[in-house]
Design an enzyme around this catalytic site. Structure first.
Site, short mmCIF file in Angstrom:
data_model
loop_
_atom_site.label_atom_id
_atom_site.label_comp_id
_atom_site.label_asym_id
_atom_site.label_seq_id
_atom_site.Cartn_x
_atom_site.Cartn_y
_atom_site.Cartn_z
N LYS A 6 0.82 -1.21 0.00
CA LYS A 6 0.00 0.00 0.00
C LYS A 6 0.86 1.27 0.00
O LYS A 6 0.42 2.31 -0.46
CB LYS A 6 -0.97 0.00 1.17
CG LYS A 6 -2.04 -1.07 1.01
CD LYS A 6 -3.21 -0.88 1.95
CE LYS A 6 -4.35 -1.83 1.64
NZ LYS A 6 -3.99 -3.25 1.89
C1 LIG Z 1 -4.59 -4.32 1.21
C2 LIG Z 1 -3.89 -5.61 1.07
C3 LIG Z 1 -4.30 -6.61 0.16
C4 LIG Z 1 -5.54 -6.45 -0.72
O1 LIG Z 1 -5.38 -5.47 -1.71
P1 LIG Z 1 -6.66 -4.88 -2.49
O2 LIG Z 1 -6.15 -3.77 -3.29
O3 LIG Z 1 -7.60 -4.42 -1.41
O4 LIG Z 1 -7.24 -5.99 -3.30
C5 LIG Z 1 -3.55 -7.77 0.06
N1 LIG Z 1 -2.47 -7.97 0.86
C6 LIG Z 1 -2.05 -7.05 1.74
C7 LIG Z 1 -0.86 -7.36 2.59
C8 LIG Z 1 -2.73 -5.85 1.90
O5 LIG Z 1 -2.31 -4.94 2.79
#
Ligand SMILES: *Cc1c(COP(=O)(O)O)cnc(C)c1O
Length: 480
Positions: free
Chosen positions: A116
């Protein structure tokens, strides 16, 4: 570039107009009017660009209302080796020796050890820039059970014109996650430890957001995953991964994406629509398999929050994926009337919709390249073990869901890139369970839990959070 709403009832807007917003006024999600098309000559030119230059080449197609030099500067200061992993390259490919043809795309070298950061760090710089241009301020209010909140805080810390009020369930996060957020000492970051569970914190945020007067008066905003700028920033690493895995543009690659809110894989869909030679986009879920069910059968049946499984890949414990509507809009040939009928009528009335007999659904795999699979706790443990034994690499639980599903969709001669969405160090309990040892941690975080922590404890009362915000916004919503 103008942006339209999937529900078709809002006027088109520019990038800077939608940057600080969530849903469109008609309740839809913003998408570009059309996807920029990247021809072979351009693709060849982009091969060999640095990550920051590639990001500028791609994002300048989507962001046409920020002067080119300003945009270049914002991107250059975001994607530095300093922020993303010391002196290593940004978004490196890490081949899995035990799984020939498969590699991880390393997206978790940023400050919070999860992918993220790749988008959120850019968002922080874009927000600061946009607010300075408007002489305005923004108070970001959110609730977190861990990952999103910390990525937002690390992206917004020290930014002018921005305050963050992040609610988290008191005593319910891991020691690592708690320390990661609560040890931030920046004056514009406010950690609020709510005496309840995550859903209580979430309800408090919703209640504040539903008070439109309060929201306007204190300029309350969010940074959730439907934000178009976050999605746009994620397109870049699909190109970066493709260039590393291939020698020429005649080759194809497939991606597997551990998915929750469908933001990450939706960026892959956009990259493919732009012309990046992606063969398959494989969606991986954990036990919360709503989207796997849709891609296999055409039935979309989001679960109630009480039916959501709490799993060892917690960032994928999502029952209603907030970005899914974007893909369905494209799948239906951008027919906003049909989309409205599905999302605002059928889903509301019946709690599901079924496209299994619809001609559009037959294009999911053939025309759009989608495939899917799901994983369980036992699968995660086995996958963490096999990758450790076969490739001497430690993977986290979410990436393990990806590797498990990727193995079932690999094809000879087509590189399979699995998006590494977090580092193992973030989820030591499950790594310990799988391997009997705790994962190592980046040296700079060695003393994390021993750092002083700063947070306010609060009962689960909406008025308490409102007065806290009012008290800490001395200048409030003044637009100079
Ligand atoms: C947020 C997140 C996801 C999911 O991603 P999306 O964009 O919501 O599909 C998967 N793995 C981790 C470690 C995350 O922080």
């Amino acid at each position: 570039m103008r942006y339209l709403s999937t529900r078709g009832e809002s006027a088109t807007r520019g990038f800077s107009d939608i940057l600080l917003e969530g849903l469109a006024p008609d309740g839809g999600l913003y998408l570009p009017e059309r996807y920029p098309q990247i021809d072979a000559a351009t693709l060849a030119q982009w091969r060999g660009l640095s990550y920051a230059d590639l990001a500028h080449a791609i994002l300048s197609r989507f962001i046409t209302d920020i002067p080119a030099d300003d945009l270049r500067g914002l991107i250059a200061k975001t994607y530095t080796a300093e922020v993303f992993g010391g002196d290593a390259r940004i978004a490196p490919l890490k081949p899995l020796k035990g799984d020939p043809g498969m590699a991880l795309l390393g997206l978790s070298e940023g400050p919070t050890l999860a992918f993220k950061d790749m988008a959120m760090q850019l968002l922080g710089n874009l927000f600061e820039y946009a607010l300075a241009r408007q002489h305005a301020e923004l108070n970001i209010l959110g609730a977190t059970s861990g990952d999103t909140g910390s990525a937002a805080e690390y992206a917004m810390r020290g930014k002018r014109g921005i305050r963050v009020f992040m609610l988290s369930p008191f005593g319910k996060m891991s020691a690592f996650q708690t320390a990661q957020m609560y040890s931030l000492a920046d004056a514009n970051i406010h950690n609020i430890a709510v005496q309840g569970v995550f859903d209580d914190a979430q309800d408090m945020v919703k209640a504040v957001s539903n008070d439109l007067d309060f929201k306007r008066r204190w300029r309350i905003g969010t940074v959730n995953s439907i934000n178009w700028a976050r999605l746009a920033a994620q397109i870049v690493y699909y190109f970066a991964g493709y260039f590393q895995a291939t020698r020429s543009n005649g080759e194809q690659v497939s991606f597997t994406v551990p998915s929750g809110n469908f933001g990450n894989i939706c960026a892959g869909h956009v990259a493919r629509m732009m012309g990046l030679p992606i063969r398959k986009l494989v969606l991986a879920t954990n036990e919360n398999n709503v989207l796997d069910e849709f891609f296999r059968t055409g039935l979309y049946r989001p679960r109630k929050s009480a039916e959501t499984h709490h799993t060892s890949s917690p960032s994928m414990d999502i029952s209603k994926a907030s970005n899914f509507e974007r893909f369905v809009f494209d799948l239906l040939g951008r027919d906003a009337r049909r989309l409205n009928a599905l999302f605002s009528t059928e889903l509301q009335q019946k709690g599901l919709f079924d496209l299994s007999a619809d001609p559009a659904f037959s294009k999911v795999g053939t025309e759009y390249g989608f495939a899917s699979g799901s994983s369980t706790h036992a699968d995660r443990l086995a996958t963490i073990r096999s990758v450790w034994q076969g490739s001497a690499m430690l993977i986290d639980t979410h990436t393990a869901d990806g590797v498990k599903v990727a193995r079932a969709h690999q094809e000879p001669g087509i590189p399979m890139l699995v998006l590494e969405t977090a580092l193992a160090a973030k989820f030591p309990e499950t790594i310990q369970e799988a391997l009997g040892v705790a994962p190592p941690r980046p040296a700079c975080l060695e003393d994390l839990e021993r750092r002083p922590q700063r947070f306010a404890v609060m009962p689960t009362e909406v008025e308490a959070v409102k007065s806290y915000i009012a008290m800490h916004c001395t200048t409030g919503a003044t637009v100079v």
